[in-house]
Design a protein around this motif. Structure first.
Motif, mmCIF file in Angstrom:
data_model
loop_
_atom_site.group_PDB
_atom_site.id
_atom_site.type_symbol
_atom_site.label_atom_id
_atom_site.label_comp_id
_atom_site.label_asym_id
_atom_site.label_seq_id
_atom_site.Cartn_x
_atom_site.Cartn_y
_atom_site.Cartn_z
ATOM 1 N N TYR A 95 0.516 -0.679 -0.135
ATOM 2 C CA TYR A 95 -0.273 -0.372 0.015
ATOM 3 C C TYR A 95 1.043 1.720 -0.258
ATOM 4 O O TYR A 95 2.013 0.985 0.855
ATOM 5 C CB TYR A 95 -0.784 -0.097 1.353
ATOM 6 C CG TYR A 95 -1.609 1.505 1.631
ATOM 7 C CD1 TYR A 95 -2.676 1.927 0.964
ATOM 8 C CD2 TYR A 95 -0.439 2.520 2.338
ATOM 9 C CE1 TYR A 95 -3.480 2.354 1.066
ATOM 10 C CE2 TYR A 95 -1.515 3.343 2.622
ATOM 11 C CZ TYR A 95 -2.696 3.369 1.891
ATOM 12 O OH TYR A 95 -3.127 5.001 1.657
ATOM 13 N N PHE A 109 -3.049 4.040 -3.396
ATOM 14 C CA PHE A 109 -2.751 2.633 -4.016
ATOM 15 C C PHE A 109 -2.365 1.203 -3.359
ATOM 16 O O PHE A 109 -1.910 1.428 -2.637
ATOM 17 C CB PHE A 109 -2.338 2.933 -5.956
ATOM 18 C CG PHE A 109 -1.259 3.221 -5.273
ATOM 19 C CD1 PHE A 109 -0.438 2.039 -5.744
ATOM 20 C CD2 PHE A 109 -0.427 4.465 -5.347
ATOM 21 C CE1 PHE A 109 1.403 1.861 -5.372
ATOM 22 C CE2 PHE A 109 0.806 4.817 -5.281
ATOM 23 C CZ PHE A 109 1.449 3.577 -5.358
ATOM 24 N N ALA A 111 -0.289 -2.158 -5.320
ATOM 25 C CA ALA A 111 0.077 -2.297 -5.857
ATOM 26 C C ALA A 111 0.116 -4.233 -6.077
ATOM 27 O O ALA A 111 0.786 -4.310 -4.970
ATOM 28 C CB ALA A 111 1.431 -1.709 -6.525
ATOM 29 N N ALA A 130 -1.552 -1.626 -10.301
ATOM 30 C CA ALA A 130 -2.607 -1.341 -9.504
ATOM 31 C C ALA A 130 -3.144 -2.561 -8.860
ATOM 32 O O ALA A 130 -3.934 -3.408 -10.005
ATOM 33 C CB ALA A 130 -3.296 -0.203 -9.095
ATOM 34 N N ARG A 143 -8.883 6.758 -4.223
ATOM 35 C CA ARG A 143 -8.255 5.916 -4.429
ATOM 36 C C ARG A 143 -7.726 4.935 -5.432
ATOM 37 O O ARG A 143 -9.344 5.440 -6.677
ATOM 38 C CB ARG A 143 -9.231 4.846 -3.562
ATOM 39 C CG ARG A 143 -8.559 2.725 -3.951
ATOM 40 C CD ARG A 143 -6.924 2.663 -3.571
ATOM 41 N NE ARG A 143 -7.135 2.548 -1.720
ATOM 42 C CZ ARG A 143 -7.410 1.852 -1.154
ATOM 43 N NH1 ARG A 143 -7.468 0.921 -1.625
ATOM 44 N NH2 ARG A 143 -6.941 2.064 0.263
ATOM 45 N N THR A 145 -7.053 3.066 -8.506
ATOM 46 C CA THR A 145 -7.336 1.910 -8.730
ATOM 47 C C THR A 145 -7.540 0.866 -10.727
ATOM 48 O O THR A 145 -6.729 -0.541 -10.413
ATOM 49 C CB THR A 145 -8.562 1.303 -8.873
ATOM 50 O OG1 THR A 145 -9.660 2.187 -9.661
ATOM 51 C CG2 THR A 145 -9.345 1.746 -7.500
ATOM 52 N N SER A 147 -4.397 1.993 -12.325
ATOM 53 C CA SER A 147 -2.674 1.457 -12.941
ATOM 54 C C SER A 147 -2.178 0.567 -13.458
ATOM 55 O O SER A 147 -2.601 -0.495 -12.831
ATOM 56 C CB SER A 147 -2.163 2.280 -12.109
ATOM 57 O OG SER A 147 -0.608 2.485 -11.976
ATOM 58 N N VAL A 169 -1.923 5.438 -15.921
ATOM 59 C CA VAL A 169 -1.810 5.906 -14.764
ATOM 60 C C VAL A 169 -3.598 6.571 -14.869
ATOM 61 O O VAL A 169 -3.202 7.964 -15.232
ATOM 62 C CB VAL A 169 -1.827 5.775 -13.368
ATOM 63 C CG1 VAL A 169 -1.001 7.303 -13.616
ATOM 64 C CG2 VAL A 169 -2.637 5.717 -12.332
#
Length: 215
Positions: A95, A109, A111, A130, A143, A145, A147, A169
């Motif tokens: 995170y 995000f 990942a 992501a 947030r 989401t 990417s 992104v």
């Protein structure tokens, strides 16, 4: 060397087809760090490509990338990072919260990084899309989401590599154009400068990884 060159070419061609209408335009070239942008079909946000050579081994580069808890030391505007889980030495979920200037809200995000090495060419690919879940959204933070990021690390010599990083992104929410542009050029330049400094730290000097064979 020829095999490595051909493999890298195939990878770059696949990246080209990934980003529709992909005409990479050089945006900046600072301290050996080249930043390119390209339009992406059905998106108002451009894709980024960063190219840079480093005096480092494959293991050193990958060790830094997977050491996600140190991202605040070198990744542009990273406010905080937390390793969520590590299913294997070559895979991590983490995170991250990105600090943005007022009046924009910070972004965060989750990942998923995975590293893979081609057995023949020794080229290493690190994917970092992501993903959803693992942590609930936080109040006051937007947030991200959507990417997709990818690192292509090609050995040139035993202690020199060529890094090609691509990113697209959707930062979600509303952001002013000047802020998007800043992160499109200044962000990657500062991060790649930070990576160069990070690689010089003693903890990475003799890095070895069980899943990476150096050139």
């Amino acid at each position: 060397m020829l095999r490595n060159t051909l493999s890298l070419l195939l990878i770059l061609l696949s990246l080209h087809s990934t980003f529709a209408q992909n005409q990479w335009a050089l945006k900046s070239n600072t301290d050996g760090i080249k930043i390119y942008t390209a339009t992406v079909a059905d998106s108002k946000f451009k894709a980024l490509k960063v190219e840079c050579d480093y005096d480092a081994s494959l293991s050193q580069i990958v060790a830094v990338l997977l050491d996600v808890n140190t991202c605040t030391e070198w990744v542009y505007h990273t406010k905080s990072v937390k390793l969520l889980k590590q299913p294997s030495p070559a895979e991590v979920y983490y995170y991250s919260e990105v600090s943005l200037p007022w009046p924009a809200s910070n972004r965060d995000f989750i990942a998923h990084l995975t590293a893979h090495q081609d057995a023949e060419t020794k080229i290493v690919t690190v994917d970092g899309p992501a993903v959803n879940g693992l942590m609930p959204p936080k109040n006051g933070i937007v947030r991200v989401t959507e990417s997709t990021g990818k690192w292509i690390i090609t050995p040139v010599t035993k202690n020199q590599v060529k890094v090609v990083y691509t990113l697209h992104v959707n930062p979600a929410g509303s952001l002013p154009a000047w802020l998007v542009n800043m992160f499109a050029s200044e962000g990657p330049t500062q991060s790649f400068k930070g990576l160069r400094a990070q690689l010089k730290k003693p903890k990475y000097a003799n890095a070895t990884l069980p899943f990476i064979v150096n050139y």
